[in-house]
Design a protein around this motif. Structure first.
Motif, mmCIF file in Angstrom:
data_model
loop_
_atom_site.group_PDB
_atom_site.id
_atom_site.type_symbol
_atom_site.label_atom_id
_atom_site.label_comp_id
_atom_site.label_asym_id
_atom_site.label_seq_id
_atom_site.Cartn_x
_atom_site.Cartn_y
_atom_site.Cartn_z
ATOM 1 N N ALA A 1 0.913 -1.342 0.126
ATOM 2 C CA ALA A 1 -0.104 0.005 -0.150
ATOM 3 C C ALA A 1 0.934 1.417 0.003
ATOM 4 C CB ALA A 1 -0.959 0.081 1.127
ATOM 5 N N TRP A 2 0.869 2.003 -0.911
ATOM 6 C CA TRP A 2 1.548 3.153 -0.989
ATOM 7 C C TRP A 2 0.533 4.284 -2.010
ATOM 8 C CZ3 TRP A 2 3.706 5.046 -5.796
ATOM 9 C CH2 TRP A 2 3.883 4.037 -7.039
ATOM 10 N N ARG A 3 0.709 5.628 -1.739
ATOM 11 C CA ARG A 3 -0.198 6.497 -2.464
ATOM 12 C C ARG A 3 0.351 7.091 -3.635
ATOM 13 N NH1 ARG A 3 -4.154 8.626 -0.174
ATOM 14 N NH2 ARG A 3 -3.796 7.993 1.979
ATOM 15 N N VAL A 4 -0.141 6.763 -4.773
ATOM 16 C CA VAL A 4 0.122 7.117 -6.081
ATOM 17 C C VAL A 4 0.001 8.733 -6.348
ATOM 18 C CG1 VAL A 4 0.089 6.591 -8.374
ATOM 19 C CG2 VAL A 4 -0.053 4.802 -6.835
ATOM 20 N N PRO A 5 1.002 9.368 -6.684
ATOM 21 C CA PRO A 5 0.658 10.810 -7.095
ATOM 22 C C PRO A 5 0.099 11.044 -8.211
ATOM 23 C CG PRO A 5 3.091 10.317 -7.195
ATOM 24 C CD PRO A 5 2.278 9.147 -6.706
ATOM 25 N N ARG A 6 -0.418 11.989 -8.824
ATOM 26 C CA ARG A 6 -0.908 12.378 -10.095
ATOM 27 C C ARG A 6 0.164 12.039 -11.151
ATOM 28 N NH1 ARG A 6 -1.801 12.803 -14.542
ATOM 29 N NH2 ARG A 6 -2.928 14.324 -15.748
ATOM 30 N N VAL A 7 1.578 12.593 -11.005
ATOM 31 C CA VAL A 7 2.252 12.360 -11.999
ATOM 32 C C VAL A 7 3.525 11.552 -11.126
ATOM 33 C CG1 VAL A 7 4.195 13.652 -13.516
ATOM 34 C CG2 VAL A 7 1.781 14.520 -13.297
ATOM 35 N N LEU A 8 4.176 10.468 -11.555
ATOM 36 C CA LEU A 8 5.334 9.876 -10.988
ATOM 37 C C LEU A 8 6.135 9.813 -12.081
ATOM 38 C CD1 LEU A 8 6.257 8.085 -8.858
ATOM 39 C CD2 LEU A 8 5.234 6.089 -9.765
ATOM 40 N N LYS A 9 7.515 10.398 -11.890
ATOM 41 C CA LYS A 9 8.669 10.368 -12.595
ATOM 42 C C LYS A 9 9.699 9.327 -12.105
ATOM 43 C CE LYS A 9 8.254 15.208 -13.843
ATOM 44 N NZ LYS A 9 8.752 16.406 -13.804
ATOM 45 N N VAL A 10 9.894 8.485 -12.983
ATOM 46 C CA VAL A 10 10.827 7.426 -12.698
ATOM 47 C C VAL A 10 11.991 7.452 -13.401
ATOM 48 C CG1 VAL A 10 11.212 4.793 -12.094
ATOM 49 C CG2 VAL A 10 8.868 6.049 -11.744
ATOM 50 N N GLU A 11 13.189 7.515 -12.858
ATOM 51 C CA GLU A 11 14.578 7.569 -13.621
ATOM 52 C C GLU A 11 15.406 6.517 -12.999
ATOM 53 O OE1 GLU A 11 15.779 11.804 -13.156
ATOM 54 O OE2 GLU A 11 14.090 12.447 -13.788
ATOM 55 N N SER A 12 15.851 5.509 -14.036
ATOM 56 C CA SER A 12 16.857 4.700 -13.612
ATOM 57 C C SER A 12 17.920 4.224 -14.808
ATOM 58 C CB SER A 12 16.182 3.606 -13.247
ATOM 59 O OG SER A 12 17.211 2.456 -12.905
ATOM 60 N N ALA A 13 18.994 4.817 -14.717
ATOM 61 C CA ALA A 13 20.110 4.703 -15.768
ATOM 62 C C ALA A 13 20.366 3.106 -15.863
ATOM 63 C CB ALA A 13 21.161 5.312 -15.435
ATOM 64 N N PHE A 14 20.800 2.507 -14.865
ATOM 65 C CA PHE A 14 21.174 0.930 -14.763
ATOM 66 C C PHE A 14 20.228 -0.022 -14.238
ATOM 67 C CE2 PHE A 14 25.006 3.899 -15.195
ATOM 68 C CZ PHE A 14 25.390 3.399 -16.615
ATOM 69 N N GLY A 15 19.494 0.611 -13.118
ATOM 70 C CA GLY A 15 18.712 -0.325 -12.135
ATOM 71 C C GLY A 15 17.787 -0.757 -12.705
ATOM 72 N N ARG A 16 17.001 -1.709 -11.688
ATOM 73 C CA ARG A 16 15.902 -2.400 -11.911
ATOM 74 C C ARG A 16 14.717 -1.640 -11.500
ATOM 75 N NH1 ARG A 16 15.986 -8.653 -10.012
ATOM 76 N NH2 ARG A 16 16.017 -7.163 -8.090
#
Length: 185
Positions: free
Chosen positions: A83-98
């Protein structure tokens, strides 16, 4: 003048420490603090020796409602589940990760959620609620096309109902792989 207390102060109970850690996790999930801040404050909570040190960490957390945009950009692995609250805009940045985002049990209040995914060479798996409508038209893939098959089961109207969230996934996936799936339950 009050007499000095006798003996050492009472030890911190496991319940008190768990409550403080839970409050810290909620602040992180709501987008009030960054990943680095959460790590620093978690270390403070786990090493606190007195009730005053323990109480100072949750007291210093920002109050109020989270913003409409939240950015997740660590160097390593990203994982959001339960359970986590999702914002209106979620920016996800990952160069090498999973990246692992599970929205199936998340609190999705806005009718439309925009996930701006900037993925380098890592992989991403996004699990959306069963009744969600997914839009990937604005997503640019470099090496591999995203794996998402709406099919008959998940077309708008089949499992969706009035008020079902609409998840729009956009931006760019470089050399990484993206898999989007609907929750089974």
């Amino acid at each position: 003048m009050t007499p000095p207390p006798y003996g050492p102060p009472p030890p911190i109970s496991e319940h008190d420490r768990d409550t403080a850690v839970r409050r810290l996790q909620e602040a992180y999930a709501e987008g009030h603090i960054s990943h680095r801040e959460m790590d620093e404050r978690l270390d403070q909570l786990l090493t606190a020796g007195t009730h005053g040190e323990l109480a100072s960490v949750p007291a210093s957390l920002p109050q109020g409602s989270p913003g409409t945009t939240s950015t997740i950009a660590p160097a390593g692995r990203i994982r959001r589940r339960r359970a986590w609250r999702v914002p209106r805009v979620l920016k996800v940045e990952s160069a090498f990760g999973r990246v692992r985002l599970n929205l199936s049990r998340a609190v999705v209040e806005p009718p439309v959620v925009d996930i701006e995914l900037h993925l380098g060479t890592g992989s991403a798996r996004i699990t959306v609620p069963r009744d969600a409508v997914v839009d990937v038209e604005e997503l640019k893939a470099g090496w591999k096309a995203p794996r998402y098959r709406a099919g008959r089961r998940y077309r708008a109207g089949r499992h969706s109902r009035p008020g079902s969230p609409r998840i729009r996934i956009s931006r760019a996936v470089g050399m990484g792989r993206l898999k989007i799936r609907h929750a089974r339950r």
